[in-house]
Design a protein around this motif. Structure first.
Motif, PDB file in Angstrom:
ATOM      1  N   GLU A   1       2.518 -26.924  12.451  1.00 23.64           N
ATOM      2  CA  GLU A   1       2.847 -28.350  12.494  1.00 23.64           C
ATOM      3  C   GLU A   1       2.706 -29.021  11.136  1.00 23.64           C
ATOM      4  N   SER A   2       1.876 -28.475  10.274  1.00 22.64           N
ATOM      5  CA  SER A   2       1.700 -29.085   8.953  1.00 22.64           C
ATOM      6  C   SER A   2       2.767 -28.648   7.950  1.00 22.64           C
ATOM      7  N   GLY A   3       3.672 -27.800   8.374  1.00 30.82           N
ATOM      8  CA  GLY A   3       4.686 -27.306   7.441  1.00 30.82           C
ATOM      9  C   GLY A   3       5.885 -28.206   7.279  1.00 30.82           C
ATOM     10  N   HIS A   4       6.029 -29.241   8.088  1.00 36.11           N
ATOM     11  CA  HIS A   4       7.203 -30.115   7.972  1.00 36.11           C
ATOM     12  C   HIS A   4       6.796 -31.588   8.070  1.00 36.11           C
ATOM     13  N   LEU A   5       5.713 -31.930   7.408  1.00 36.49           N
ATOM     14  CA  LEU A   5       5.296 -33.327   7.390  1.00 36.49           C
ATOM     15  C   LEU A   5       6.241 -34.183   6.551  1.00 36.49           C
ATOM     16  N   ARG A   6       6.850 -33.593   5.556  1.00 34.46           N
ATOM     17  CA  ARG A   6       7.797 -34.322   4.704  1.00 34.46           C
ATOM     18  C   ARG A   6       9.201 -33.765   4.904  1.00 34.46           C
ATOM     19  N   ASN A   7      10.133 -34.670   4.806  1.00 38.90           N
ATOM     20  CA  ASN A   7      11.557 -34.307   4.935  1.00 38.90           C
ATOM     21  C   ASN A   7      11.830 -33.543   6.232  1.00 38.90           C
ATOM     22  N   TRP A   8      11.198 -34.017   7.308  1.00 35.28           N
ATOM     23  CA  TRP A   8      11.357 -33.319   8.580  1.00 35.28           C
ATOM     24  C   TRP A   8      12.753 -33.541   9.179  1.00 35.28           C
ATOM     25  N   ALA A   9      13.444 -34.633   8.761  1.00 42.86           N
ATOM     26  CA  ALA A   9      14.775 -34.907   9.302  1.00 42.86           C
ATOM     27  C   ALA A   9      15.885 -34.201   8.525  1.00 42.86           C
ATOM     28  N   ARG A  10      15.534 -33.475   7.485  1.00 41.24           N
ATOM     29  CA  ARG A  10      16.548 -32.774   6.698  1.00 41.24           C
ATOM     30  C   ARG A  10      16.958 -31.478   7.383  1.00 41.24           C
ATOM     31  N   LEU A  11      18.243 -31.169   7.307  1.00 42.63           N
ATOM     32  CA  LEU A  11      18.735 -29.925   7.896  1.00 42.63           C
ATOM     33  C   LEU A  11      18.205 -28.725   7.114  1.00 42.63           C
ATOM     34  N   ARG A  12      17.821 -27.717   7.850  1.00 43.27           N
ATOM     35  CA  ARG A  12      17.246 -26.521   7.251  1.00 43.27           C
ATOM     36  C   ARG A  12      17.962 -25.290   7.807  1.00 43.27           C
ATOM     37  N   PRO A  13      18.012 -24.265   7.020  1.00 43.66           N
ATOM     38  CA  PRO A  13      18.616 -23.040   7.553  1.00 43.66           C
ATOM     39  C   PRO A  13      17.744 -22.354   8.601  1.00 43.66           C
ATOM     40  N   SER A  14      16.422 -22.566   8.515  1.00 51.32           N
ATOM     41  CA  SER A  14      15.500 -21.990   9.503  1.00 51.32           C
ATOM     42  C   SER A  14      14.347 -22.949   9.724  1.00 51.32           C
ATOM     43  N   CYS A  15      13.899 -23.012  10.952  1.00 53.46           N
ATOM     44  CA  CYS A  15      12.794 -23.900  11.318  1.00 53.46           C
ATOM     45  C   CYS A  15      11.758 -23.091  12.095  1.00 53.46           C
ATOM     46  N   LEU A  16      10.500 -23.281  11.709  1.00 47.90           N
ATOM     47  CA  LEU A  16       9.404 -22.567  12.352  1.00 47.90           C
ATOM     48  C   LEU A  16       8.711 -23.497  13.334  1.00 47.90           C
ATOM     49  N   VAL A  17       8.648 -23.110  14.580  1.00 53.06           N
ATOM     50  CA  VAL A  17       7.984 -23.901  15.623  1.00 53.06           C
ATOM     51  C   VAL A  17       7.070 -22.967  16.413  1.00 53.06           C
ATOM     52  N   ILE A  18       6.086 -23.589  17.065  1.00 52.21           N
ATOM     53  CA  ILE A  18       5.176 -22.807  17.899  1.00 52.21           C
ATOM     54  C   ILE A  18       5.791 -22.625  19.275  1.00 52.21           C
ATOM     55  N   ARG A  19       5.343 -21.589  19.951  1.00 55.31           N
ATOM     56  CA  ARG A  19       5.869 -21.314  21.283  1.00 55.31           C
ATOM     57  C   ARG A  19       5.285 -22.281  22.295  1.00 55.31           C
ATOM     58  N   GLU A  20       6.017 -22.495  23.329  1.00 51.24           N
ATOM     59  CA  GLU A  20       5.577 -23.412  24.372  1.00 51.24           C
ATOM     60  C   GLU A  20       4.326 -22.853  25.066  1.00 51.24           C
ATOM     61  N   GLY A  21       3.327 -23.717  25.252  1.00 53.65           N
ATOM     62  CA  GLY A  21       2.095 -23.328  25.931  1.00 53.65           C
ATOM     63  C   GLY A  21       0.975 -22.884  25.025  1.00 53.65           C
ATOM     64  N   LEU A  22       1.180 -22.871  23.707  1.00 53.65           N
ATOM     65  CA  LEU A  22       0.122 -22.415  22.808  1.00 53.65           C
ATOM     66  C   LEU A  22      -1.059 -23.389  22.811  1.00 53.65           C
ATOM     67  N   PHE A  23      -0.791 -24.665  22.697  1.00 52.20           N
ATOM     68  CA  PHE A  23      -1.875 -25.642  22.712  1.00 52.20           C
ATOM     69  C   PHE A  23      -2.562 -25.695  24.079  1.00 52.20           C
ATOM     70  N   CYS A  24      -1.815 -25.525  25.146  1.00 53.42           N
ATOM     71  CA  CYS A  24      -2.428 -25.506  26.484  1.00 53.42           C
ATOM     72  C   CYS A  24      -3.363 -24.312  26.639  1.00 53.42           C
ATOM     73  N   THR A  25      -2.951 -23.166  26.125  1.00 56.55           N
ATOM     74  CA  THR A  25      -3.812 -21.986  26.176  1.00 56.55           C
ATOM     75  C   THR A  25      -5.090 -22.195  25.375  1.00 56.55           C
ATOM     76  N   ALA A  26      -4.949 -22.822  24.217  1.00 57.89           N
ATOM     77  CA  ALA A  26      -6.135 -23.123  23.416  1.00 57.89           C
ATOM     78  C   ALA A  26      -7.069 -24.077  24.158  1.00 57.89           C
ATOM     79  N   GLY A  27      -6.503 -25.052  24.871  1.00 54.00           N
ATOM     80  CA  GLY A  27      -7.336 -25.970  25.637  1.00 54.00           C
ATOM     81  C   GLY A  27      -8.060 -25.288  26.785  1.00 54.00           C
ATOM     82  N   VAL A  28      -7.404 -24.341  27.447  1.00 53.33           N
ATOM     83  CA  VAL A  28      -8.054 -23.599  28.523  1.00 53.33           C
ATOM     84  C   VAL A  28      -9.220 -22.769  27.993  1.00 53.33           C
ATOM     85  N   PHE A  29      -9.022 -22.116  26.851  1.00 55.65           N
ATOM     86  CA  PHE A  29     -10.108 -21.335  26.261  1.00 55.65           C
ATOM     87  C   PHE A  29     -11.234 -22.242  25.766  1.00 55.65           C
ATOM     88  N   ALA A  30     -10.903 -23.426  25.293  1.00 57.56           N
ATOM     89  CA  ALA A  30     -11.946 -24.371  24.879  1.00 57.56           C
ATOM     90  C   ALA A  30     -12.783 -24.817  26.065  1.00 57.56           C
TER      91      ALA A  30
END
Length: 262
Positions: free
Chosen positions: A152-181
């Motif tokens: 999430e910290s990799g696109h704090l600036r120029n997030w609206a600019r078109l990019r050839p590739s975008c890195l995102v986390i998979r769905e459910g990663l934060f939920c899994t972290a919350g369950v383990f917490a």
């Protein structure tokens, strides 16, 4: 005069300090740890709901001549909200674990050197299970949160600019972290209860051992001889037991002898 308050056995018994396992401080720290875990879980849910997503768009400027054009990605947000939520969950969980385990280490170190608090095999296995499980769950939760924060910290600036590739986390990663917490704080509470149970067993064993020592000393001591008893007899001094005769009795016998002669 004011009446004094009666002293009971509870007043004479040693009171528990703040660093003892059964004190109010320990119970308050356990409750605070569970609340921190719940708050971390809620923050992870917020981060999951606001995580960055990618939208693919066609870029006609990058197409080759006669081609249909290339596709580039763009983020739907800067990722500040999931970044702040995940970072807060990470710090709260870490602080709760550090405080809880520091208190446990201090409380266990306050026990006597000969304390068999973890000597029983059953309690030892239970304590080892909760200890290892707590740290494994904590490590998994923190690693997942770190992965989410780095993405999430990799696109704090120029997030609206078109990019050839975008890195995102998979769905459910934060939920899994919350369950383990959440599992981490409950396992830490279980470890505290096991330690408290072991300390209680040790205290009961010490009381029983003290009672056995007192009883053995009482029955092992030799029987006492009865106290000397002085009984008075006829024409005998009770204090001297007949060793000396009353001088008046001797005078009376001499006088009676001379009176017979006369």
């Amino acid at each position: 005069m004011p009446q004094g308050k009666a002293v009971t056995h509870a007043d004479l018994a040693p009171r528990r300090g703040r660093t003892h396992l059964g004190s109010k401080t320990g119970a308050a720290l356990v409750v605070l740890t569970i609340l921190c875990g719940l708050f971390s879980f809620i923050l992870c849910l917020v981060a999951e709901a606001s995580r960055s997503q990618v939208t693919w768009k066609s870029n006609p400027d990058g197409s080759e001549e006669g081609g249909s054009g290339s596709y580039e990605c763009v983020y739907n947000g800067s990722g500040k909200m999931p970044l702040l939520s995940g970072a807060s969950a990470f710090l709260i969980l870490a602080m709760a674990m550090v405080v809880e385990h520091t208190y446990l280490l201090v409380a266990v170190s306050k026990l006597p050197p000969s304390s068999p608090a973890f000597a029983a095999s059953t309690l030892t296995w239970h304590a080892a299970f909760f200890f290892v499980s707590t740290w494994i769950s904590f490590a998994v939760a923190e690693i997942l949160l770190l992965i989410g924060l780095s993405v999430e910290s990799g696109h704090l600036r120029n997030w609206a600019r078109l990019r050839p590739s975008c890195l995102v986390i998979r769905e459910g990663l934060f939920c899994t972290a919350g369950v383990f917490a959440l599992a981490t704080v409950f396992l830490a509470a279980g470890l505290y209860l096991i330690a408290l149970r072991a300390e209680k067993a040790f205290r009961e064993q010490e009381v029983a051992r003290q009672e056995m020592l007192e009883a053995s000393v009482l029955y092992a001591s030799p029987p006492r001889s009865p106290p000397p008893r002085i009984a008075a007899v006829d024409r005998e001094d009770p204090a001297n037991g007949g060793a000396q005769q009353d001088p008046s009795l001797g005078f009376h016998s001499v006088f009676s002898k001379f009176s017979d002669v006369v």
